[in-house]
Scaffold this motif. Structure first.
Motif, PDB file in Angstrom:
ATOM      1  N   UNK A 202      -5.953  -3.935   2.094  1.00 18.74           N
ATOM      2  CA  UNK A 202      -6.335  -4.643   0.873  1.00 18.74           C
ATOM      3  C   UNK A 202      -7.720  -4.189   0.443  1.00 18.74           C
ATOM      4  N   UNK A 203      -8.120  -4.607  -0.742  1.00 22.88           N
ATOM      5  CA  UNK A 203      -9.427  -4.214  -1.280  1.00 22.88           C
ATOM      6  C   UNK A 203     -10.529  -5.150  -0.800  1.00 22.88           C
ATOM      7  N   UNK A 204     -10.227  -6.454  -0.779  1.00 23.90           N
ATOM      8  CA  UNK A 204     -11.187  -7.451  -0.309  1.00 23.90           C
ATOM      9  C   UNK A 204     -10.440  -8.727   0.014  1.00 23.90           C
TER      10      UNK A 204
ATOM     11  N   UNK B 114       0.818  -1.210   0.000  1.00 20.67           N
ATOM     12  CA  UNK B 114       0.000   0.000   0.000  1.00 20.67           C
ATOM     13  C   UNK B 114       0.859   1.271   0.000  1.00 20.67           C
ATOM     14  N   UNK B 115       1.993   1.206   0.688  1.00 19.02           N
ATOM     15  CA  UNK B 115       2.880   2.377   0.713  1.00 19.02           C
ATOM     16  C   UNK B 115       3.437   2.672  -0.674  1.00 19.02           C
ATOM     17  N   UNK B 116       3.633   1.616  -1.464  1.00 18.92           N
ATOM     18  CA  UNK B 116       4.149   1.786  -2.831  1.00 18.92           C
ATOM     19  C   UNK B 116       3.033   2.232  -3.773  1.00 18.92           C
ATOM     20  N   UNK B 117       1.854   1.612  -3.639  1.00 18.74           N
ATOM     21  CA  UNK B 117       0.741   1.872  -4.567  1.00 18.74           C
ATOM     22  C   UNK B 117      -0.553   2.033  -3.766  1.00 18.74           C
ATOM     23  N   UNK B 118      -0.821   3.227  -3.251  1.00 17.79           N
ATOM     24  CA  UNK B 118      -1.953   3.446  -2.337  1.00 17.79           C
ATOM     25  C   UNK B 118      -3.319   3.080  -2.901  1.00 17.79           C
ATOM     26  N   UNK B 119      -3.501   3.164  -4.212  1.00 20.21           N
ATOM     27  CA  UNK B 119      -4.818   2.914  -4.801  1.00 20.21           C
ATOM     28  C   UNK B 119      -4.912   1.551  -5.480  1.00 20.21           C
ATOM     29  N   UNK B 120      -3.903   0.743  -5.366  1.00 16.54           N
ATOM     30  CA  UNK B 120      -3.862  -0.531  -6.083  1.00 16.54           C
ATOM     31  C   UNK B 120      -4.932  -1.499  -5.559  1.00 16.54           C
ATOM     32  N   UNK B 121      -5.801  -2.052  -6.431  1.00 15.46           N
ATOM     33  CA  UNK B 121      -6.742  -3.081  -5.989  1.00 15.46           C
ATOM     34  C   UNK B 121      -5.994  -4.374  -5.622  1.00 15.46           C
ATOM     35  N   UNK B 122      -6.302  -4.890  -4.428  1.00 18.29           N
ATOM     36  CA  UNK B 122      -5.610  -6.074  -3.916  1.00 18.29           C
ATOM     37  C   UNK B 122      -6.652  -7.074  -3.415  1.00 18.29           C
ATOM     38  N   UNK B 123      -6.587  -8.294  -3.941  1.00 20.10           N
ATOM     39  CA  UNK B 123      -7.432  -9.389  -3.464  1.00 20.10           C
ATOM     40  C   UNK B 123      -6.563 -10.355  -2.666  1.00 20.10           C
ATOM     41  N   UNK B 124      -7.129 -10.901  -1.580  1.00 19.54           N
ATOM     42  CA  UNK B 124      -6.367 -11.799  -0.708  1.00 19.54           C
ATOM     43  C   UNK B 124      -7.221 -12.998  -0.327  1.00 19.54           C
TER      44      UNK B 124
END
Length: 494
Positions: A149-151, A123-133
């Motif tokens: 994360x996003x979801x 998140x520190x590198x790409x604050x708006x990046x969608x992330x699924x986990x």
């Protein structure tokens, strides 16, 4: 579209003496780039599903790391950095989304929250990046994981036979966000003051059966995703314990569903606690049964939760009481395997088997068991999982041998830790498990994936080890308090 896919999985037992270093990850399966795609592309694991979703969207894939190790003690700072650095570098190079296959109970030298720390760094590198986990049902879910994360979603089965299903579900929530086709969902976390025991988390049984049913009901009613994490009590960290997480189209939907599920989980808190039985009495009851296979669970020494897999107490009691036609899967003892290799198939050997590990956190000293037997089989320990859990995955138990004792017991001895969740642990060394009277397994619940269809009866045998189900003998210093059952609590959200 460019996607970063990665896997980083470890269930850390902070009471285990096993060192989880880079070599331990390499011994189980550590791949990068095309090698990772080849290793996992045809499996039913989340990484295999992510690869398929990427193909469906015509996306370019960067897969910098696919690493997993059998559970054990703290992950070394070196191993952690060697896993996370390539993932962070791939994100830093630029991408449109990130799909991660994590565990949720990784404790590292320097951080209690391995997964949350990785997500925070992304998140520190790409604050708006969608992330699924995707996360394991035994995840100790933290606010840091949720907030970065996003979801996310957890497995709904234990044993974990739905990894592909949940990965597909959360992928289909987040991929439209990556594609700009929907807004990011909302999530609601409910952290219950409940230290559930792993042996009580089988999803075919209560209390988890109804907890998972509640999640499924919310999803059937339109909620994008809902998960209950039983948690992992063998970790002395602040956030160990049971949690609920919901993914909603908006915050109100997520909050309402999370409250409903959490209340149902809390109502059944008493049956999250295992009731112990006398070992000798349990073995005696099993001896009375003539129709097999009968499953005997040495659950306190389960390497699938960080056990050393060389505690001999239960095996010694089964031998003492004279049970016949027993197959044991498996004892970790590389020295014994080497001795049997040197002696050769058919040779009679006397070994000090097992007991090579001390467990200081429990005050246990290793106690080998002196046995004389015949070397029945020697193999390289490699085989492919054909059952419903980790389907298609290549298991590497290391050099393996079978010791036959008094014509009554066949003990599979391995050089690398492996929990027996698939019948391949026996079939790969020439033992037909369906024809044995007793199958003594160093497992808790995962054995059900491969062995439940064979079992005529099952006994939990309360031995000793780093995966004890008696939390009262563990010294918790960092765990948040109050927490049930270590403390008496009546209201989960007080």
């Amino acid at each position: 579209m460019k996607l970063v896919l990665a896997m980083m999985k470890h269930e850390t037992n902070t009471f285990s003496p096993i060192v989880t270093d880079w070599a331990r990850f390499e011994s189980w399966g550590l791949y990068t780039g095309q090698a990772a795609i080849d290793a996992y592309g045809k499996t039913n694991m989340p990484l295999g599903v992510y690869l398929k979703l990427a193909r469906d969207y015509g996306a370019e894939v960067v897969l910098p790391m696919a690493a997993e190790a059998m559970p054990g003690g703290l992950v070394t700072a070196d191993a952690y950095q060697r896993m996370t650095d390539p993932i962070l570098a791939a994100v830093r190079a630029g991408c449109d989304g990130c799909l991660l296959d994590l565990h949720g109970a990784m404790v590292v030298e320097g951080t209690e929250d391995g997964e949350g720390t990785l997500l925070e760094q992304i998140r520190a590198i790409a604050p708006e990046l969608p992330i699924a986990v995707t996360l394991d049902l035994h995840c100790n879910l933290t606010p840091k994981m949720v907030g970065n994360c996003t979801a996310l979603i957890g497995y709904k089965t234990y044993p974990h036979v739905d990894m592909d299903v949940v990965a597909d579900r959360i992928g289909r929530v987040v991929m439209p966000v990556i594609a700009g086709q929907r807004k990011a969902p909302a999530m609601a976390l409910r952290q219950l003051p409940l230290l559930s025991q792993t042996l009580c988390q089988g999803t075919d049984d209560e209390p988890m059966k109804s907890a998972i049913a509640a999640c499924c009901a919310e999803e059937a009613a339109g909620l994008p995703a809902a998960s209950v994490f039983g948690g992992f009590a063998m970790a002395d960290i602040r956030d160990a314990g049971t949690t609920v997480i919901t993914v909603g189209d908006d915050q109100a939907q997520a909050d309402a569903a999370a409250d409903r599920i959490a209340a149902k989980v809390w109502d059944k808190r008493d049956i999250h606690i295992y009731q112990h039985r006398d070992l000798a009495e349990s073995v005696a009851k099993a001896k009375q049964l003539s129709d097999g296979p009968v499953i005997l669970l040495d659950h306190a020494d389960n390497c699938g939760s960080g056990g050393t897999q060389d505690v001999m107490k239960v095996i010694a009691e089964v031998l003492r009481q004279g049970l016949e036609d027993v197959a044991v899967g498996a004892v970790w003892d590389p020295e014994a395997v080497q001795a049997m290799q040197k002696a050769g198939i058919g040779a009679t050997v006397t070994l000090e088997l097992g007991g090579k590990s001390d467990i200081p956190a429990l005050g246990l000293k290793g106690k080998p068991l002196k046995l004389t037997g015949r070397v029945r089989t020697i193999t390289d320990g490699e085989w492919i999982v054909r059952g419903p859990m980790y389907t298609g995955f290549k298991v590497m138990m290391g050099p393996t041998a079978v010791l036959e004792v008094d014509g009554r017991m066949q003990i599979v001895v391995v050089s690398r830790h492996h929990e027996p969740w698939d019948t391949g642990v026996f079939r790969s060394v020439g033992i037909d498990p369906e024809h044995k009277r007793y199958l003594l397994l160093k497992s808790r619940i995962h054995y059900r994936a491969g062995f439940a269809p064979l079992a005529k009866a099952t006994f939990t045998l309360d031995g000793e080890g780093a995966t004890t189900s008696d939390n009262s003998i563990l010294k918790y210093e960092k765990l948040r308090r109050p927490i049930y059952p270590l403390d008496r609590i009546n209201d989960w959200n007080a």
